[in-house]
Enzyme design. Structure first.
Site, PDB file in Angstrom:
ATOM      1  N   SER A  28       0.696  -1.275   0.021  1.00 45.49           N
ATOM      2  CA  SER A  28       0.110  -0.188  -0.030  1.00 45.49           C
ATOM      3  C   SER A  28       0.801   1.504   0.175  1.00 45.49           C
ATOM      4  CB  SER A  28      -0.937  -0.066   1.262  1.00 45.49           C
ATOM      5  OG  SER A  28      -0.163  -0.039   2.337  1.00 45.49           O
TER       6      SER A  28
ATOM      7  N   CYS B   7       5.084 -10.775  12.744  1.00 49.89           N
ATOM      8  CA  CYS B   7       6.314 -10.052  13.452  1.00 49.89           C
ATOM      9  C   CYS B   7       5.631  -9.396  14.686  1.00 49.89           C
ATOM     10  CB  CYS B   7       7.267  -9.008  12.613  1.00 49.89           C
ATOM     11  SG  CYS B   7       5.788  -7.793  12.068  1.00 49.89           S
TER      12      CYS B   7
HETATM   13  N1  SAH Z   1       8.522  -8.126   3.033  1.00 48.44           N
HETATM   14  C1  SAH Z   1       9.121  -7.132   3.107  1.00 48.44           C
HETATM   15  C2  SAH Z   1       8.811  -6.358   4.361  1.00 48.44           C
HETATM   16  C3  SAH Z   1       7.429  -5.935   4.536  1.00 48.44           C
HETATM   17  S1  SAH Z   1       7.148  -4.970   5.816  1.00 48.44           S
HETATM   18  C4  SAH Z   1      10.774  -7.262   2.806  1.00 48.44           C
HETATM   19  O1  SAH Z   1      11.300  -8.452   2.850  1.00 48.44           O
HETATM   20  O2  SAH Z   1      11.564  -6.184   2.900  1.00 48.44           O
HETATM   21  C5  SAH Z   1       5.443  -4.688   5.615  1.00 48.44           C
HETATM   22  C6  SAH Z   1       4.970  -3.899   4.582  1.00 48.44           C
HETATM   23  O3  SAH Z   1       3.522  -3.749   4.434  1.00 48.44           O
HETATM   24  C7  SAH Z   1       5.372  -2.451   4.407  1.00 48.44           C
HETATM   25  O4  SAH Z   1       5.744  -2.100   3.137  1.00 48.44           O
HETATM   26  C8  SAH Z   1       3.987  -1.634   4.500  1.00 48.44           C
HETATM   27  O5  SAH Z   1       3.913  -0.511   3.495  1.00 48.44           O
HETATM   28  C9  SAH Z   1       2.942  -2.678   4.011  1.00 48.44           C
HETATM   29  N2  SAH Z   1       1.527  -2.691   4.449  1.00 48.44           N
HETATM   30  C10 SAH Z   1       1.073  -2.248   5.531  1.00 48.44           C
HETATM   31  N3  SAH Z   1      -0.305  -2.473   5.564  1.00 48.44           N
HETATM   32  C11 SAH Z   1      -0.763  -3.006   4.337  1.00 48.44           C
HETATM   33  C12 SAH Z   1      -1.662  -3.185   3.699  1.00 48.44           C
HETATM   34  N4  SAH Z   1      -2.879  -3.229   4.315  1.00 48.44           N
HETATM   35  N5  SAH Z   1      -1.912  -3.580   2.418  1.00 48.44           N
HETATM   36  C13 SAH Z   1      -0.829  -3.779   1.872  1.00 48.44           C
HETATM   37  N6  SAH Z   1       0.330  -3.297   2.277  1.00 48.44           N
HETATM   38  C14 SAH Z   1       0.499  -2.849   3.447  1.00 48.44           C
END
Ligand code: SAH
Length: 394
Positions: free
Chosen positions: A248, A337
């Site tokens: 998002s 997490c």
């Molecule tokens: N897998 C990634 C880290 C993920 S962190 C890596 O290896 O680097 C979590 C991510 O979820 C963030 O980028 C945040 O922008 C996104 N996020 C949070 N809520 C969300 C939602 N409801 N829908 C889509 N993305 C979301």
């Protein structure tokens, strides 16, 4: 030296080397924010040296359980040298490494990551705040580096009455850096990226994912909560024919696209979708789509114990949808997490999701934070990242 006297029967946790003293355990005594205090049992026996937090429910965090130890410049130099030496022994395959992981390194509230020649630190409570200059100098001495950026833009500091802070503490220059991980290049802005810039805790799981995608021959991959595309690169390196990154955050997706390019993967094999993951999964189901592999790496759904129940429902929901979207025989890497959701509860949630989705699946690997984010025998609360690699029954 000020003393904090515990109520009778409240000494057990410190005796078991858990480093936190909650406000309800304190019988008497107070000190200034971050001041070193002697924590003692109801009968005056020494338990620990710690830092006092007048505003926080965690009233004292222990620095040391050794009575003869002094909490001074040399103490921080020793602890930081130990933390850095441990990482050298781990021989992490990246130039981005977590050097200090809070309580697990005997330094509550302190996180330090190294990105190449740059250190990034988070000072999470009044204890580390009080010793900030000492810690900064000792960090440069222990690593031989000259640049240290502060990312204390942490919500938890509010509970301590501390403002959020970010900026160069030592040295200066560009905050945009390139790091290398498993032979891939990733760009990080330590001033604006999530956490200290990147999710280093998932480093090993990204490698496991690349290997699994190759091993199981996964063609169509969906990377949910992709951030800047770490698991997307893993999927492409594993030979996936088509990878979709869903997040998002538009800037994170822009960087994911850029990462595909600079790592010389074919941009036509990648699609970046700016959407809410839950809504996107539902839409994909309605369209009858199927995937060979899916990653679910959501942000922390439960920030506190009070939110665990609601978070459990949210985890179950996305896992149910993802399991339905998996082709029979497909691979799911699913994570949580949230510290409040332990590995057993997470396992239960995913099992419930599989029942609701009417699918069977086998756990092929239990996933954890990379070893430069250790947890200790005495502080199980530190074990926040847990995941399961599942294969849907064929
Ligand atoms: N897998 C990634 C880290 C993920 S962190 C890596 O290896 O680097 C979590 C991510 O979820 C963030 O980028 C945040 O922008 C996104 N996020 C949070 N809520 C969300 C939602 N409801 N829908 C889509 N993305 C979301």
């Amino acid at each position: 030296m000020k003393s904090i006297r515990l109520r009778e029967g409240k000494e057990r946790s410190l005796q078991r080397r858990h480093p936190w003293v909650f406000e309800g355990s304190v019988a008497k005594g107070r000190a200034d924010p971050g001041e070193t205090v002697r924590v003692e049992a109801h009968d005056g026996r020494f338990l620990a040296w710690g830092a006092y937090s007048p505003a926080s429910a965690i009233r004292v965090r222990a620095w040391s359980f050794v009575e003869s130890e002094r909490i001074d410049t040399a103490f921080f130099a020793r602890r930081l040298q130990c933390a850095v030496a441990l990482r050298a022994r781990l021989a992490v395959d990246s130039d981005a490494v977590r050097l200090v992981h809070g309580e697990a390194d005997g330094l509550p509230g302190l996180v330090v990551d190294r990105y190449g020649d740059t250190l990034v630190a988070q000072f999470g409570f009044v204890g580390t705040e009080r010793w900030k200059d000492t810690i900064a100098d000792a960090l440069l001495a222990a690593t031989g580096l000259q640049r240290l950026y502060e990312r204390s833009d942490l919500g938890v500091r509010k509970l301590e009455g501390l403002p959020e802070q970010r900026g160069w503490l030592r040295g200066d220059g560009d905050t945009r850096l390139t790091l290398r991980e498993h032979g891939w290049q990733l760009q990080v802005d330590v001033a604006s990226g999530h956490k200290t810039g990147a999710y280093l805790d998932q480093r090993d799981n990204r490698l496991h994912f690349a290997q699994a995608v190759r091993h199981f021959g996964c063609d169509q991959v969906l990377n949910c909560y992709s951030y800047t595309g770490g698991f997307t690169l893993a999927a492409m390196a594993g030979g996936a024919r088509r990878v979709t990154s869903v997040d998002s955050s538009a800037p994170a997706l822009a960087l994911a696209r850029h990462h595909v390019q600079i790592n010389r993967f074919d941009a036509d094999r990648h699609e970046a979708v700016d959407a809410d993951v839950n809504a996107h999964l539902r839409q994909q189901l309605e369209q009858g789509r199927q995937f060979d592999a899916i990653v679910l790496d959501p942000p922390k759904f439960a920030a506190s114990v009070a939110q665990v129940e609601r978070a459990a429902r949210a985890y179950k929901d996305i896992n149910r949808l993802a399991l339905k979207l998996l082709r029979p025989g497909g691979l799911l890497f699913t994570f949580s997490c949230s510290g409040g959701i332990g590995p057993e509860l997470f396992h239960k949630i995913v099992a419930g999701a599989a029942i609701d989705a009417c699918v069977d699946a086998a756990i092929v690997r239990h996933l954890h934070a990379a070893p430069d984010h250790p947890s200790t025998l005495f502080f199980p609360d530190g074990e926040y990242l847990k995941g399961l690699a599942l294969l849907r029954a064929g």
